[in-house]
Design an enzyme around this catalytic site. Structure first.
Site, PDB file in Angstrom:
ATOM      1  CG  HIS A 170      -1.882  -1.080   1.360  1.00 31.53           C
ATOM      2  ND1 HIS A 170      -1.809  -2.048   2.336  1.00 31.53           N
ATOM      3  CD2 HIS A 170      -2.969  -1.388   0.632  1.00 31.53           C
ATOM      4  CE1 HIS A 170      -2.824  -2.892   2.199  1.00 31.53           C
ATOM      5  NE2 HIS A 170      -3.541  -2.512   1.175  1.00 31.53           N
ATOM      6  CE  LYS A 227      -2.017  -8.759  -3.120  1.00 35.90           C
ATOM      7  NZ  LYS A 227      -2.955  -9.895  -3.052  1.00 35.90           N
TER       8      LYS A 227
HETATM    9  P1  AMP Z   1      -6.503  -3.888  -0.491  1.00 38.28           P
HETATM   10  O1  AMP Z   1      -6.347  -3.080   0.751  1.00 38.28           O
HETATM   11  O2  AMP Z   1      -6.056  -5.304  -0.370  1.00 38.28           O
HETATM   12  O3  AMP Z   1      -7.875  -3.750  -1.125  1.00 38.28           O
HETATM   13  O4  AMP Z   1      -5.497  -3.260  -1.541  1.00 38.28           O
HETATM   14  C1  AMP Z   1      -5.519  -1.897  -1.850  1.00 38.28           C
HETATM   15  C2  AMP Z   1      -4.619  -1.665  -3.027  1.00 38.28           C
HETATM   16  O5  AMP Z   1      -3.297  -2.084  -2.698  1.00 38.28           O
HETATM   17  C3  AMP Z   1      -5.031  -2.439  -4.280  1.00 38.28           C
HETATM   18  O6  AMP Z   1      -4.866  -1.616  -5.419  1.00 38.28           O
HETATM   19  C4  AMP Z   1      -4.063  -3.594  -4.280  1.00 38.28           C
HETATM   20  O7  AMP Z   1      -3.823  -4.108  -5.572  1.00 38.28           O
HETATM   21  C5  AMP Z   1      -2.817  -2.942  -3.718  1.00 38.28           C
HETATM   22  N1  AMP Z   1      -1.902  -3.936  -3.167  1.00 38.28           N
HETATM   23  C6  AMP Z   1      -2.189  -4.933  -2.306  1.00 38.28           C
HETATM   24  N2  AMP Z   1      -1.092  -5.680  -2.057  1.00 38.28           N
HETATM   25  C7  AMP Z   1      -0.092  -5.143  -2.795  1.00 38.28           C
HETATM   26  C8  AMP Z   1       1.297  -5.464  -2.975  1.00 38.28           C
HETATM   27  N3  AMP Z   1       1.860  -6.497  -2.348  1.00 38.28           N
HETATM   28  N4  AMP Z   1       2.024  -4.687  -3.796  1.00 38.28           N
HETATM   29  C9  AMP Z   1       1.474  -3.625  -4.434  1.00 38.28           C
HETATM   30  N5  AMP Z   1       0.171  -3.271  -4.309  1.00 38.28           N
HETATM   31  C10 AMP Z   1      -0.604  -4.021  -3.498  1.00 38.28           C
END
Ligand code: AMP
Length: 284
Positions: free
Chosen positions: A37, A150
């Protein structure tokens, strides 16, 4: 850093910034922030003037009630990370603020992109993502949205959605940030026990092996799928939900290696579902 809990007040603030010609960059999250994030935040900050982050666990995108109940939450920790990573505005809406009167009975579908991979395995998931983003886009009026690759299918779907419905916003994809052993960072990793965490390491190893075998000349996708499935299946703690080579643009299953491919994997590790992928650049 300012924190808002209400859509009207944050919308007024954003309009104020926009009237001064400021570019709004935006990172949507469900919280429990990690380095993945934070890398999106850095990219977004570099691309815009005012960096907005939302933290909202959107019930409309959870097809599994247990996954929603067990989703990790740490608002205090998240706020500290936002503050030390140059976030200007954090939006932590209540459920009522985002869905006054409950989740509305409306759905946007992109059948060709949603009937595959996670869309096929998690019915309603991406419809829930687009529903909540429609609201957030209207409230936050972003110029730039940074999303992680991801969640490659989500990135493709949101890009198609915003272009097709003419949202005046640019969707930027960011590379996956990984742990030292290669496992993609994810808020859900915190729910893995020690043994599961060790086993999960087979996921990035399978992705790497897939790419290596292709670069060494293997062209038969069925045998590659078999080899990689056997590798992941070598741990009794892992259960494959899908393992496929797809076209990175259309997300349709590839029959042959006639161009770039996305190797996409979803695996249950104990009760935790993990996803990851590797873009295999054939053409360069
Ligand atoms: P989430 O909180 O899981 O909904 O993720 C929020 C954002 O962070 C989304 O755009 C995900 O694709 C991104 N994200 C989650 N994990 C990663 C990671 N390991 N590397 C880069 N971006 C990520």
């Amino acid at each position: 850093m300012e924190i808002f809990y209400n859509s009207q007040s944050i919308n007024n603030k954003i309009k104020e910034h926009k009237s001064e010609g400021k570019k709004i960059s935006y990172v949507p999250t469900m919280g429990y922030l990690h380095q993945g994030h934070l890398s999106l935040m850095k990219k977004a900050k570099d691309l815009g003037d005012i960096l907005v982050v939302h933290i909202f666990v959107n019930p409309a995108q959870f097809n599994d009630p247990n996954d929603l109940t067990n989703y990790p939450v740490d608002i205090d920790g998240d706020l500290k990370k936002c503050k030390s990573n140059n976030v200007d505005i954090v939006y932590i809406p209540t459920l009522e603020d985002i869905y006054p009167g409950g989740v509305p009975d409306i759905s946007i579908t992109i059948p060709s992109l949603m009937n595959v991979l996670c869309g096929e395995k998690r019915p309603g998931h991406f419809e829930g993502v687009l529903l909540v983003l429609s609201r957030f886009f209207h409230i936050l009026l972003p110029d730039i949205v940074v999303m992680g690759k991801k969640d490659y299918q989500q990135f493709r779907i949101v890009d198609y959605f915003s272009k097709s419905l003419a949202f005046p916003v640019e969707i930027i994809g960011a590379e996956t940030i990984r742990e030292d052993d290669g496992l993609a960072m994810s808020s859900r990793n915190s729910r893995l026990n020690h043994k599961e965490r060790e086993a999960a390491n087979l996921i990035p190893r399978a992705l790497k092996l897939g790419e290596k075998l292709i670069f060494e000349g293997e062209k038969n996708l069925d045998s590659l799928v078999e080899i990689l499935s056997d590798m992941i299946g070598s741990s009794s703690l892992l259960k494959i939900d899908y393992l496929e080579f797809v076209d990175p643009e259309t997300l349709q299953k590839k029959k042959s290696l006639d161009g770039d491919a996305l190797l996409a994997i979803a695996v249950f590790c104990g009760s935790v579902r993990l996803i990851d992928n590797k873009y295999i650049d054939i053409t360069n």
